[in-house]
Design an enzyme around this catalytic site. Sequence first.
Site, mmCIF file in Angstrom:
data_model
loop_
_atom_site.group_PDB
_atom_site.id
_atom_site.type_symbol
_atom_site.label_atom_id
_atom_site.label_comp_id
_atom_site.label_asym_id
_atom_site.label_seq_id
_atom_site.Cartn_x
_atom_site.Cartn_y
_atom_site.Cartn_z
ATOM 1 N N ARG A 61 0.831 -1.208 0.000
ATOM 2 C CA ARG A 61 0.000 0.000 0.000
ATOM 3 C C ARG A 61 0.869 1.263 0.000
ATOM 4 O O ARG A 61 0.540 2.252 -0.663
ATOM 5 C CB ARG A 61 -0.923 -0.016 1.218
ATOM 6 N N HIS A 65 0.647 4.376 -2.632
ATOM 7 C CA HIS A 65 0.455 5.757 -2.190
ATOM 8 C C HIS A 65 1.641 6.641 -2.581
ATOM 9 O O HIS A 65 1.492 7.845 -2.732
ATOM 10 C CB HIS A 65 0.182 5.805 -0.685
ATOM 11 N N HIS A 192 -6.185 -5.934 -2.512
ATOM 12 C CA HIS A 192 -6.995 -6.086 -1.305
ATOM 13 C C HIS A 192 -7.311 -7.550 -1.006
ATOM 14 O O HIS A 192 -8.132 -7.837 -0.146
ATOM 15 C CB HIS A 192 -8.286 -5.263 -1.422
#
Length: 319
Positions: A61, A65, A192
């Site tokens: 993640r 980002h 996810h």
Amino acid sequence: MASLFKPVVTLLALLVVIGNTNAQLSTNFYSKSCPRLFSTVKSSMQSAISKEARMGASILRLFFHDCFVNGCDGSVLLDDTSSFTGEKNAAPNRNSARGFNVIDNIKSAVEKACPGVVSCADVLAIAARDSVEILGGPSWNVKLGRRDAKTASQAAANNSIPPPTSNLNRLISSFSAVGLSTRDLVALSGAHTIGQSRCVQFRPRIYNETNIDSSFAQTRQRNCPRATGSGDNNLAPLDLQTPTSFDNYYFKNLITKKGLLHSDQVLFNGGSTDSIVQTYSSNPNTFTSDFVAAMIKMGDNKPLTGSNGEIRKNCRRTN
């Protein structure tokens, strides 16, 4: 006379195209300057994931980002300074982005092996790949040669990273803004399949939405009270089937209306991406090959190369 200029114009156009494809990044960028790079990063990631399986998802993640905000330049790793407010406390990251200590540890180990050579941006890109592989997902050759940003932007992070409340059109446009297609969006959302989310992120879905399996909603409600401020940081797995295995169960969950976040379930809700979700749910190999291609494509987003940026000694601050 115009024809004499044509080859020159064509050559210039070609050079522009080559420049835009980030030809400077290559999979063997550090083969001579830091031959132990990959083994050093991987052993550190294996150690971190063995301590906490969730950490693989957290590092993956962080890479997303980073790449979504002014390119894959390690800017997400910078602490705030007197001259700029960084990305760590932007809405998508505050009390949420994690794994900075793991990147620090990897960077320290890499600095011991080859001081001043490998950027924090590249360390993060390799660590994200290793996280996927260690948790049972695919591996790929990471393109390297990124340099580190000397600044970061909280405003850019707030504007560029789509929140979990996003509808499908917002997701498509956010991914398009960084050069990623709708198919890339669905494939990358498959990240996810690992990791956890906080109650504050999925509370509106489990209490207010109708396109959700009722028993699934009730299960999640048991650990996420309706009242704002109550249990906000309680965690639930993004993939209720195999939360620490990188597989295609995330897509199977969407088909049975068991997506945890609003931005998950919108991918299978009667819209343009339904068919892609169905493909990935029944063809795990298609999902993994598309995921790999999308990861490489995302990693190509506006890297700093050549003499731009720097090679940070400490990932949290500029040199």
